[in-house]
Enzyme design. Structure first.
Site, PDB file in Angstrom:
ATOM      1  N   ARG A   1       1.391   4.019   9.540  1.00 37.43           N
ATOM      2  CA  ARG A   1       1.862   2.447   9.014  1.00 37.43           C
ATOM      3  C   ARG A   1       2.495   2.998   7.719  1.00 37.43           C
ATOM      4  O   ARG A   1       1.885   3.361   6.741  1.00 37.43           O
ATOM      5  CB  ARG A   1       0.692   1.639   8.945  1.00 37.43           C
ATOM      6  CG  ARG A   1       0.210   1.153  10.485  1.00 37.43           C
ATOM      7  CD  ARG A   1      -0.806   0.196  10.197  1.00 37.43           C
ATOM      8  NE  ARG A   1      -0.083  -1.138  10.202  1.00 37.43           N
ATOM      9  CZ  ARG A   1      -0.651  -2.261  10.134  1.00 37.43           C
ATOM     10  NH1 ARG A   1      -1.881  -2.494  10.079  1.00 37.43           N
ATOM     11  NH2 ARG A   1       0.182  -3.526  10.244  1.00 37.43           N
TER      12      ARG A   1
ATOM     13  N   ASP B   1      -0.907  -6.190   0.975  1.00 35.41           N
ATOM     14  CA  ASP B   1      -0.619  -4.744   1.329  1.00 35.41           C
ATOM     15  C   ASP B   1      -0.079  -4.028   0.182  1.00 35.41           C
ATOM     16  O   ASP B   1      -0.095  -2.486   0.361  1.00 35.41           O
ATOM     17  CB  ASP B   1       0.366  -4.770   2.633  1.00 35.41           C
ATOM     18  CG  ASP B   1      -0.626  -5.257   3.752  1.00 35.41           C
ATOM     19  OD1 ASP B   1      -0.779  -6.427   3.832  1.00 35.41           O
ATOM     20  OD2 ASP B   1      -1.152  -4.340   4.282  1.00 35.41           O
TER      21      ASP B   1
ATOM     22  N   ASN C   1       2.682  -8.917   2.188  1.00 31.65           N
ATOM     23  CA  ASN C   1       1.521  -9.298   2.956  1.00 31.65           C
ATOM     24  C   ASN C   1       1.905  -9.689   4.319  1.00 31.65           C
ATOM     25  O   ASN C   1       3.036  -9.844   4.853  1.00 31.65           O
ATOM     26  CB  ASN C   1       0.471 -10.452   2.168  1.00 31.65           C
ATOM     27  CG  ASN C   1      -0.665 -10.761   3.003  1.00 31.65           C
ATOM     28  OD1 ASN C   1      -1.402  -9.551   3.098  1.00 31.65           O
ATOM     29  ND2 ASN C   1      -1.116 -11.940   3.208  1.00 31.65           N
ATOM     30  N   LYS C   2       1.067 -10.008   5.153  1.00 32.52           N
ATOM     31  CA  LYS C   2       1.309 -10.455   6.613  1.00 32.52           C
ATOM     32  C   LYS C   2       2.494 -11.560   6.663  1.00 32.52           C
ATOM     33  O   LYS C   2       2.700 -12.241   5.781  1.00 32.52           O
ATOM     34  CB  LYS C   2       0.061 -11.191   7.051  1.00 32.52           C
ATOM     35  CG  LYS C   2       0.181 -11.241   8.650  1.00 32.52           C
ATOM     36  CD  LYS C   2       0.598 -10.235   9.481  1.00 32.52           C
ATOM     37  CE  LYS C   2      -0.160  -9.005   9.504  1.00 32.52           C
ATOM     38  NZ  LYS C   2       0.762  -7.898  10.114  1.00 32.52           N
TER      39      LYS C   2
ATOM     40  N   ARG D   1      -7.756  -2.289  10.577  1.00 34.71           N
ATOM     41  CA  ARG D   1      -6.537  -2.757  10.031  1.00 34.71           C
ATOM     42  C   ARG D   1      -6.969  -3.447   8.651  1.00 34.71           C
ATOM     43  O   ARG D   1      -7.910  -3.745   8.557  1.00 34.71           O
ATOM     44  CB  ARG D   1      -5.630  -3.810  10.890  1.00 34.71           C
ATOM     45  CG  ARG D   1      -6.625  -4.557  11.795  1.00 34.71           C
ATOM     46  CD  ARG D   1      -6.208  -6.051  11.895  1.00 34.71           C
ATOM     47  NE  ARG D   1      -5.970  -6.713  10.517  1.00 34.71           N
ATOM     48  CZ  ARG D   1      -6.809  -7.406   9.651  1.00 34.71           C
ATOM     49  NH1 ARG D   1      -8.102  -7.318   9.995  1.00 34.71           N
ATOM     50  NH2 ARG D   1      -6.133  -7.933   8.558  1.00 34.71           N
ATOM     51  N   GLY D   2      -5.998  -3.833   7.986  1.00 34.50           N
ATOM     52  CA  GLY D   2      -6.159  -4.369   6.727  1.00 34.50           C
ATOM     53  C   GLY D   2      -5.977  -3.127   5.392  1.00 34.50           C
ATOM     54  O   GLY D   2      -6.513  -2.545   5.985  1.00 34.50           O
TER      55      GLY D   2
END
Ligand code: MRU
Length: 359
Positions: free
Chosen positions: A94, A242, A252-253, A51-52
């Site tokens: 994703r 992202d 982003n998150k 991930r990332g």
């Protein structure tokens, strides 16, 4: 540098396997996965074993090479039809991190540029391209680290959200790159990590890798960020990203935008660290960014001994949010620091990159 001595994402060239550390098992178990099968690679991305944004891109590049290697084709058209199918499949793992599509498109371009070659030759070039994407990530993150560090002074307090660390890239991380370079050079930073509900990437991954590296690391719950800011313990915020839209909005998150707003309130600079591969030229504003929604169980029961929410309650679980450009002090890329007005500066940085690539 980090004392984590495994690689986040790599290709075992001899065995032709994608090798990742299973991030869902960290920090307690260091489990290395060796993947060949496309379904397993898709699952690894979807389930956040890898991930990332940058790490997802590298995994996808290696994944599509492995798919291409196994294609049995009579001619180029047959090969390309199967390649496209495999590409679409991996791209569906994703939706938000643009690096996934960027890496797959770059591999696709390599195929089309070499369509006159025999299929075996194209596959060999895909292997080299996947390795190049991986190698470049190290250099890119290091450059982000140098630009980021140029904004900092020894002894500063820094705050980060989620994991934009070594575990999200090949090495250094993006948001953590200035921290790691500072550590090498004796800057003595004090870093606060938001735990990052619901999947706890801050607690399980960022706190783990920074702490292991010897960094002064303090873990906080997400709702404590304004408190440490108010206490005067945070001089700058660094987060990953992202997808950056061309107006400077950045996904982003989930929870990042909250941190940005608190930072603005306390007059603390808020920096997005993003390789230029995270800038999406096709995306005009944050409104156009597809935000992934994930299963309700991540909110209602994951990490708890027993379910901690009533059965049947409605759950909204977006994995990312968009920080409006107005809250972003600057975007730190491998080509330099991009400042507002973003409409102009993002175009300029992409032109700089294009010029560099054209030699
Ligand atoms: O859902 P995740 O763990 O893949 O989300 C990761 C993030 O939001 C990171 O901050 C982002 O991908 C940048 S990683 C350098």
């Amino acid at each position: 540098m980090s004392s984590i001595d495994f690689e986040t994402v790599a290709l075992d060239e001899a065995a032709d396997e994608l090798v990742i550390i299973d991030q869902t098992q960290l920090p307690y178990r260091t489990e290395i996965l060796r993947l060949k099968d496309q379904k397993d690679i898709w699952d690894a991305i979807y389930l956040l074993k890898v991930r990332g944004a940058p790490a997802i891109g590298v995994a996808a590049a290696i994944g599509i090479y492995l798919a291409a290697k196994d294609i049995k084709a009579t001619d180029f058209n047959d090969f390309y039809a199967q390649f496209k199918k495999a590409k679409e499949y991996l791209a569906s793992a994703r939706p938000t991190a643009v690096n996934l599509f960027w890496a797959l498109d770059r591999m696709d371009k390599k195929v089309l540029e070499n369509k006159e070659k025999p299929v075996a030759g194209i596959v060999a070039l895909l292997k080299t391209e996947a390795a190049a994407i991986r190698e470049e990530d190290i250099e890119v993150c290091r450059n982000i680290g140098e630009y980021g560090l140029s904004l900092l002074k020894p002894g500063m307090g820094l705050l980060t959200h989620c994991n934009a660390g070594q575990l999200a890239t090949v090495k250094y991380g993006t948001a953590t790159a200035p921290m790691y370079l500072g550590l090498e050079r004796g800057y003595g930073f004090k870093v606060f990590c938001d735990e990052t509900r619901p999947l706890l990437q801050g607690a399980r991954l960022t706190a783990y890798e920074l702490h292991a590296s010897g960094m002064d690391t303090t873990l906080i719950c997400d709702n404590m960020a304004p408190t440490v800011m108010r206490n005067g313990w945070v001089d700058a915020v660094f987060v990953g990203c992202d997808r950056v839209a061309m107006n400077g909005d950045a996904a982003n998150k989930i929870g990042t935008s909250y941190v940005a707003m608190a930072a603005r309130h306390y007059n603390i600079p808020f920096y997005i660290c993003a390789p230029t591969s995270t800038i999406d030229p096709a995306c005009a504003s944050g409104k156009n960014i597809h935000i992934e929604e994930r299963p309700a169980e991540e909110v209602t029961e994951m990490w708890y001994k027993e379910r901690m929410a009533p059965e049947g309650v409605k759950v909204f679980n977006p994995a990312f949010d968009v920080t409006d450009a107005e809250f972003i002090t600057a975007i730190i890329t491998e080509y330099g620091i991009v400042a507002p007005p973003y409409g102009e500066s993002l175009k300029n940085i992409l032109a700089k990159k294009q010029g560099d690539e054209n030699g």
